[in-house]
Design a protein around this motif. Sequence first.
Motif, PDB file in Angstrom:
ATOM      1  N   PHE A 215       0.745  -1.336   0.124  1.00 33.61           N
ATOM      2  CA  PHE A 215      -0.123  -0.086  -0.058  1.00 33.61           C
ATOM      3  C   PHE A 215       0.803   1.328  -0.061  1.00 33.61           C
ATOM      4  CE2 PHE A 215      -2.169   3.377   2.392  1.00 33.61           C
ATOM      5  CZ  PHE A 215      -3.374   3.560   1.655  1.00 33.61           C
ATOM      6  N   MET A 216       0.582   2.076  -1.052  1.00 31.45           N
ATOM      7  CA  MET A 216       1.392   3.424  -1.068  1.00 31.45           C
ATOM      8  C   MET A 216       0.172   4.649  -0.855  1.00 31.45           C
ATOM      9  SD  MET A 216       4.057   2.610  -4.383  1.00 31.45           S
ATOM     10  CE  MET A 216       4.969   4.280  -3.922  1.00 31.45           C
ATOM     11  N   ASP A 217       1.268   5.746  -0.392  1.00 32.16           N
ATOM     12  CA  ASP A 217       0.345   6.796  -0.314  1.00 32.16           C
ATOM     13  C   ASP A 217       1.553   7.969  -0.113  1.00 32.16           C
ATOM     14  OD1 ASP A 217      -2.043   8.646  -0.292  1.00 32.16           O
ATOM     15  OD2 ASP A 217      -2.201   8.531   2.071  1.00 32.16           O
ATOM     16  N   ARG A 218       1.148   9.103  -0.979  1.00 35.70           N
ATOM     17  CA  ARG A 218       2.180  10.170  -1.084  1.00 35.70           C
ATOM     18  C   ARG A 218       3.521   9.748  -1.137  1.00 35.70           C
ATOM     19  NH1 ARG A 218      -0.475  13.657   4.059  1.00 35.70           N
ATOM     20  NH2 ARG A 218      -2.757  13.555   3.164  1.00 35.70           N
ATOM     21  N   GLY A 219       3.788   8.881  -2.070  1.00 37.54           N
ATOM     22  CA  GLY A 219       5.071   8.519  -2.520  1.00 37.54           C
ATOM     23  C   GLY A 219       5.794   7.631  -1.469  1.00 37.54           C
ATOM     24  N   GLU A 220       4.958   7.153  -0.501  1.00 36.86           N
ATOM     25  CA  GLU A 220       5.701   6.303   0.300  1.00 36.86           C
ATOM     26  C   GLU A 220       4.974   4.863   0.380  1.00 36.86           C
ATOM     27  OE1 GLU A 220       7.073   8.150   4.189  1.00 36.86           O
ATOM     28  OE2 GLU A 220       5.102   9.320   3.935  1.00 36.86           O
ATOM     29  N   ILE A 221       5.844   3.799   0.630  1.00 36.63           N
ATOM     30  CA  ILE A 221       5.229   2.581   1.167  1.00 36.63           C
ATOM     31  C   ILE A 221       4.882   2.600   2.663  1.00 36.63           C
ATOM     32  CG2 ILE A 221       5.764   0.020   1.337  1.00 36.63           C
ATOM     33  CD1 ILE A 221       7.447   0.325  -1.237  1.00 36.63           C
ATOM     34  N   LEU A 222       3.522   2.393   2.916  1.00 36.19           N
ATOM     35  CA  LEU A 222       3.156   2.447   4.111  1.00 36.19           C
ATOM     36  C   LEU A 222       3.011   1.086   4.775  1.00 36.19           C
ATOM     37  CD1 LEU A 222       0.823   5.545   4.396  1.00 36.19           C
ATOM     38  CD2 LEU A 222       3.166   5.404   4.703  1.00 36.19           C
ATOM     39  N   GLU A 223       2.626   0.160   3.758  1.00 38.91           N
ATOM     40  CA  GLU A 223       2.549  -1.207   4.352  1.00 38.91           C
ATOM     41  C   GLU A 223       2.779  -2.337   3.257  1.00 38.91           C
ATOM     42  OE1 GLU A 223      -1.230  -3.090   6.943  1.00 38.91           O
ATOM     43  OE2 GLU A 223      -1.063  -1.040   6.608  1.00 38.91           O
ATOM     44  N   SER A 224       3.324  -3.313   3.763  1.00 40.38           N
ATOM     45  CA  SER A 224       3.455  -4.434   2.989  1.00 40.38           C
ATOM     46  C   SER A 224       3.130  -5.590   3.698  1.00 40.38           C
ATOM     47  CB  SER A 224       4.868  -4.332   2.653  1.00 40.38           C
ATOM     48  OG  SER A 224       5.312  -5.553   1.809  1.00 40.38           O
ATOM     49  N   ALA A 225       2.418  -6.613   3.158  1.00 37.51           N
ATOM     50  CA  ALA A 225       1.805  -7.691   3.870  1.00 37.51           C
ATOM     51  C   ALA A 225       1.003  -8.848   2.980  1.00 37.51           C
ATOM     52  CB  ALA A 225       0.651  -7.135   5.037  1.00 37.51           C
ATOM     53  N   PRO A 226       1.035 -10.136   3.381  1.00 38.23           N
ATOM     54  CA  PRO A 226       0.365 -10.924   2.551  1.00 38.23           C
ATOM     55  C   PRO A 226      -1.183 -10.537   2.447  1.00 38.23           C
ATOM     56  CG  PRO A 226       1.717 -11.969   4.345  1.00 38.23           C
ATOM     57  CD  PRO A 226       1.584 -10.715   4.625  1.00 38.23           C
ATOM     58  N   PRO A 227      -1.793 -11.165   1.442  1.00 38.58           N
ATOM     59  CA  PRO A 227      -3.389 -10.425   1.104  1.00 38.58           C
ATOM     60  C   PRO A 227      -3.868 -10.744   2.252  1.00 38.58           C
ATOM     61  CG  PRO A 227      -2.552 -12.269  -0.349  1.00 38.58           C
ATOM     62  CD  PRO A 227      -1.482 -11.849   0.309  1.00 38.58           C
ATOM     63  N   GLU A 228      -4.092 -11.970   2.936  1.00 33.86           N
ATOM     64  CA  GLU A 228      -4.981 -12.335   3.901  1.00 33.86           C
ATOM     65  C   GLU A 228      -4.705 -11.506   5.259  1.00 33.86           C
ATOM     66  OE1 GLU A 228      -1.549 -15.227   4.377  1.00 33.86           O
ATOM     67  OE2 GLU A 228      -2.659 -14.337   2.780  1.00 33.86           O
ATOM     68  N   GLU A 229      -3.472 -10.876   5.539  1.00 32.78           N
ATOM     69  CA  GLU A 229      -3.229 -10.044   6.544  1.00 32.78           C
ATOM     70  C   GLU A 229      -3.863  -8.616   6.193  1.00 32.78           C
ATOM     71  OE1 GLU A 229       0.833  -8.449   8.657  1.00 32.78           O
ATOM     72  OE2 GLU A 229       0.751 -10.396   8.330  1.00 32.78           O
ATOM     73  N   PHE A 230      -3.420  -8.266   5.080  1.00 34.56           N
ATOM     74  CA  PHE A 230      -3.567  -7.014   4.557  1.00 34.56           C
ATOM     75  C   PHE A 230      -4.902  -6.609   4.517  1.00 34.56           C
ATOM     76  CE2 PHE A 230      -4.721  -3.709   1.203  1.00 34.56           C
ATOM     77  CZ  PHE A 230      -3.810  -2.690   1.596  1.00 34.56           C
ATOM     78  N   PHE A 231      -6.011  -7.432   4.146  1.00 35.68           N
ATOM     79  CA  PHE A 231      -7.355  -7.346   4.033  1.00 35.68           C
ATOM     80  C   PHE A 231      -8.095  -7.501   5.355  1.00 35.68           C
ATOM     81  CE2 PHE A 231      -6.446  -8.288  -0.484  1.00 35.68           C
ATOM     82  CZ  PHE A 231      -6.960  -7.113  -1.091  1.00 35.68           C
ATOM     83  N   SER A 232      -7.570  -8.393   6.033  1.00 38.14           N
ATOM     84  CA  SER A 232      -8.274  -8.578   7.278  1.00 38.14           C
ATOM     85  C   SER A 232      -7.958  -7.666   8.666  1.00 38.14           C
ATOM     86  CB  SER A 232      -7.875  -9.851   7.942  1.00 38.14           C
ATOM     87  OG  SER A 232      -6.620 -10.128   8.249  1.00 38.14           O
ATOM     88  N   ALA A 233      -6.624  -7.110   8.517  1.00 36.55           N
ATOM     89  CA  ALA A 233      -6.203  -6.310   9.558  1.00 36.55           C
ATOM     90  C   ALA A 233      -4.955  -5.455   9.233  1.00 36.55           C
ATOM     91  CB  ALA A 233      -5.602  -7.079  10.791  1.00 36.55           C
ATOM     92  N   PRO A 234      -5.648  -4.375   8.152  1.00 32.61           N
ATOM     93  CA  PRO A 234      -4.297  -3.493   7.817  1.00 32.61           C
ATOM     94  C   PRO A 234      -3.917  -2.896   8.990  1.00 32.61           C
ATOM     95  CG  PRO A 234      -6.523  -2.822   7.244  1.00 32.61           C
ATOM     96  CD  PRO A 234      -6.683  -4.197   7.704  1.00 32.61           C
ATOM     97  N   ARG A 235      -2.826  -2.339   9.116  1.00 35.53           N
ATOM     98  CA  ARG A 235      -2.076  -1.954  10.422  1.00 35.53           C
ATOM     99  C   ARG A 235      -2.174  -0.060  10.076  1.00 35.53           C
ATOM    100  NH1 ARG A 235       1.774  -5.531   8.807  1.00 35.53           N
ATOM    101  NH2 ARG A 235       3.071  -3.863   8.135  1.00 35.53           N
ATOM    102  N   HIS A 236      -1.891   0.275   8.988  1.00 33.48           N
ATOM    103  CA  HIS A 236      -2.068   1.759   8.878  1.00 33.48           C
ATOM    104  C   HIS A 236      -3.659   2.330   8.734  1.00 33.48           C
ATOM    105  CE1 HIS A 236      -0.632   5.506   7.685  1.00 33.48           C
ATOM    106  NE2 HIS A 236       0.734   5.397   8.137  1.00 33.48           N
ATOM    107  N   GLU A 237      -3.738   3.628   9.300  1.00 32.65           N
ATOM    108  CA  GLU A 237      -4.939   4.138   9.435  1.00 32.65           C
ATOM    109  C   GLU A 237      -5.214   4.536   7.865  1.00 32.65           C
ATOM    110  OE1 GLU A 237      -8.654   5.403   9.842  1.00 32.65           O
ATOM    111  OE2 GLU A 237      -7.590   4.397  11.279  1.00 32.65           O
ATOM    112  N   ARG A 238      -4.252   4.767   7.179  1.00 27.84           N
ATOM    113  CA  ARG A 238      -4.646   5.412   5.530  1.00 27.84           C
ATOM    114  C   ARG A 238      -4.979   4.145   4.631  1.00 27.84           C
ATOM    115  NH1 ARG A 238       0.465   9.059   3.941  1.00 27.84           N
ATOM    116  NH2 ARG A 238       0.410  10.682   5.783  1.00 27.84           N
ATOM    117  N   ALA A 239      -4.587   3.083   5.248  1.00 24.33           N
ATOM    118  CA  ALA A 239      -4.746   1.658   4.413  1.00 24.33           C
ATOM    119  C   ALA A 239      -6.078   1.154   4.852  1.00 24.33           C
ATOM    120  CB  ALA A 239      -3.832   0.587   4.879  1.00 24.33           C
ATOM    121  N   ARG A 240      -6.762   1.333   5.966  1.00 18.29           N
ATOM    122  CA  ARG A 240      -7.822   1.252   6.468  1.00 18.29           C
ATOM    123  C   ARG A 240      -8.848   1.833   5.780  1.00 18.29           C
ATOM    124  NH1 ARG A 240      -5.026   0.174  11.475  1.00 18.29           N
ATOM    125  NH2 ARG A 240      -5.599   2.471  12.082  1.00 18.29           N
ATOM    126  N   THR A 241      -8.631   3.186   5.495  1.00 23.14           N
ATOM    127  CA  THR A 241      -9.583   4.266   4.941  1.00 23.14           C
ATOM    128  C   THR A 241      -9.647   4.011   3.821  1.00 23.14           C
ATOM    129  OG1 THR A 241      -8.978   6.007   6.723  1.00 23.14           O
ATOM    130  CG2 THR A 241      -9.916   6.631   4.234  1.00 23.14           C
TER     131      THR A 241
END
Length: 249
Positions: A215-241
């Motif tokens: 997951f990228m926002d404003r030119g930065e990589i904010l999150e990198s995770a396996p899909p099951e982890e990313f979709f079930s429990a994204p860590r970063h607020e911007r990713a959740r939004t």
Amino acid sequence: MEQSAAPAIRLEHVSKWFGKLKVLQDVDLTVNRGEHIVLCGPSGSGKSTLIRCINRIEEVQEGRILVDGVELRGDGRNAEDIRRHVGMVFQQFNLFPHMTALENCMLAPRRIHRIGKDEARARAMGHLERVHLADHAQKYPAQLSGGQQQRVAIARALCMNPDILLFDEPTSALDPEMVKEVLDTMVELADAGITMICVTHEMGFARAVAHRVIFMDRGEILESAPPEEFFSAPRHERARTFLGQILNH
């Protein structure tokens, strides 16, 4: 380019500006051979710029990019060598309108790899068959649907026998009913084990194919995770939004 023990792609502290706008900010990323990466994030987050830098369509101002352990040089001398091993499929199909599907697929292998006409034709027909378009080989782009044109573009990229395929939002210009045929083709390629980085908002594809979602926002990589982890429990607020907006769209 000889295959090495190095990762397929490595970005180290990569930053890029367009004028005063910093579009990539100190990006670190390692992609291993055979890995499937989905890049997602809001519009303007730097996703497309990142993969365009990997293919030397854009140059970076800071940091370095290595493909199969070979650094992309600022003077551009090895750009052609890199592109022989890195295929790219664009949002707009970029097919030559005056050439048939077959001729579009034959062009780059003949010009860049310097292979003969018969070999180029056989290779092109093989990859058109692979994307289920052999019956349309003699048609011009205007005679094909958007989904068919994009599959020709994928076949064209495959004709260079790339080790790595980059996809820049390959379905975003398509009508909804044509998206599935392109995604199905990409799933088949993933099953064949090719290294892939795909910029897309097709989250079903990400769930099915990706080894990692980035997951990228404003030119930065904010999150990198396996899909099951990313979709079930994204860590970063911007990713959740972002997920809340795109999954509920």
